[in-house]
Design an enzyme around this catalytic site. Structure first.
Site, PDB file in Angstrom:
ATOM      1  N   CYS A 115      16.561  16.755  29.395  1.00  0.00           N
ATOM      2  CA  CYS A 115      17.241  18.054  29.512  1.00  0.00           C
ATOM      3  C   CYS A 115      16.589  18.956  30.563  1.00  0.00           C
ATOM      4  O   CYS A 115      17.276  19.558  31.385  1.00  0.00           O
ATOM      5  CB  CYS A 115      17.310  18.745  28.148  1.00  0.00           C
ATOM      6  SG  CYS A 115      15.707  18.990  27.345  1.00  0.00           S
ATOM      7  N   HIS A 116      15.266  19.042  30.559  1.00  0.00           N
ATOM      8  CA  HIS A 116      14.591  19.899  31.547  1.00  0.00           C
ATOM      9  C   HIS A 116      14.741  19.317  32.953  1.00  0.00           C
ATOM     10  O   HIS A 116      14.939  20.060  33.921  1.00  0.00           O
ATOM     11  CB  HIS A 116      13.106  20.027  31.199  1.00  0.00           C
ATOM     12  CG  HIS A 116      12.831  20.585  29.849  1.00  0.00           C
ATOM     13  ND1 HIS A 116      13.057  21.900  29.515  1.00  0.00           N
ATOM     14  CD2 HIS A 116      12.359  19.990  28.729  1.00  0.00           C
ATOM     15  CE1 HIS A 116      12.726  22.100  28.254  1.00  0.00           C
ATOM     16  NE2 HIS A 116      12.299  20.955  27.750  1.00  0.00           N
TER      17      HIS A 116
END
Length: 317
Positions: A115-116
């Site tokens: 996600c990051h």
């Protein structure tokens, strides 16, 4: 024709969200393992080899074991764990990168980005390709994310009122302070950087939604590029993309009295990029759903490409 899909590791946040997406699709048959046998290698092997697409929503070691159980060459695998994300034998599942969509379409093994990493790569890679950002630029970045990104244990922690009060979980918390976050290798490799970025994630007391911030100093760039120059490059790079939108340069209308709204892309597969700045200071912020474009939505987007469906099948823009 219905395609058979098996989700190995359906009890975590990514797996549960995948089931929600898949249940809406009429051309998908979900293979369901007996909950009591979900950790039985022999039983898992049966389901993995019976599937047209197998999603792995598992810890790295279990994901590697699952891959070793697949003997059917027709079974395509979409991995949601950190395992294999920098493996050259696996396609990196970020279709919006140049030439990546075709690699995914023809791949039998695809890894969904972290996600990051998703926000960092989509903001940095186009700037490196355009020559605005040099590969050895000392990139720093930080993200603010909802607690669902911490998985099942994190959710239980935050949603237990007594525990949340005892641990002061009402305030944001920085983590990975030893600068060894598991997304760093893919951040470096797929953004095109020579060195890992200095990355600080921050977990906050709300369920989902993520904002990844990448600040730049124009006097340290090859030329004195402005925030508007950066915006124009990003807008051109993503102009034909369905799920990645570069917001207008004058973005005051999208703020709440000057405050950034992190959760506006929740429950969609959309990622929005904002560019702010003045003088020699530039700040790029991308916002998206850490359970959508940051996880399960991206997994479905990759499945659609691999099966020849419309890329947005079952996904909200």
């Amino acid at each position: 024709m219905k395609y058979k899909v098996f989700v190995d590791g359906k009890d975590g946040t990514t797996g549960l969200k995948l089931f929600e997406y898949l249940s809406r699709l009429s051309d998908i048959e979900i293979l369901r393992i007996d909950p009591g046998k979900r950790k039985d290698p022999e039983e898992r092997s049966k389901f993995l080899n019976a599937a047209d697409i197998a999603f792995l929503c598992l810890p790295d070691s279990a994901a590697k074991e699952a891959v070793s159980l697949v003997k059917n060459e027709k079974t395509k695998i979409i991995n949601a764990s950190t395992a294999f994300r920098t493996d050259k034998n696996w396609a990196f599942g970020l279709p919006e990168l140049k030439n990546q969509r075709e690699l995914i379409r023809t791949a039998s093994r695809v890894s969904v980005p972290g996600c990051h990493a998703t926000g960092l790569i989509l903001t940095v890679r186009p700037l490196i390709e355009a020559g605005i950002l040099q590969k050895d630029y000392p990139v720093t970045c930080y993200s603010v994310t909802g607690y669902t990104g911490a998985g099942k244990s994190g959710i239980e922690e935050y949603e237990n009122p007594e525990l949340a009060a005892a641990k002061n979980l009402h305030v944001p918390r920085h983590y990975a302070l030893h600068l060894n976050h598991k997304h760093l290798p893919e951040m470096q490799l797929y953004s095109g950087l020579l060195y890992e970025p200095l990355f600080t994630p921050i977990k906050a007391n709300y369920a989902q939604g993520i904002a990844m911030s990448v600040p730049l100093i124009s006097r340290s760039l090859p030329k004195n590029y402005s925030a508007k120059d950066v915006h124009e490059v990003l807008a051109t790079y993503f102009e034909s993309e369905r799920f990645v939108r570069v917001m207008p340069f004058d973005s005051e209308a999208y703020l709440d009295e000057g405050h950034f709204l992190i959760t506006e892309c929740n429950n969609t597969n959309r990622l929005e990029i904002f560019v702010f700045g003045q003088n020699d200071k530039i700040n790029i912020i991308s916002r998206y759903d850490n359970l959508g474009k940051g996880a399960s939505g991206a997994a479905i987007q990759n499945m659609n490409l691999m099966l020849g469906f419309d890329e947005g099948n079952g996904l909200a823009c």
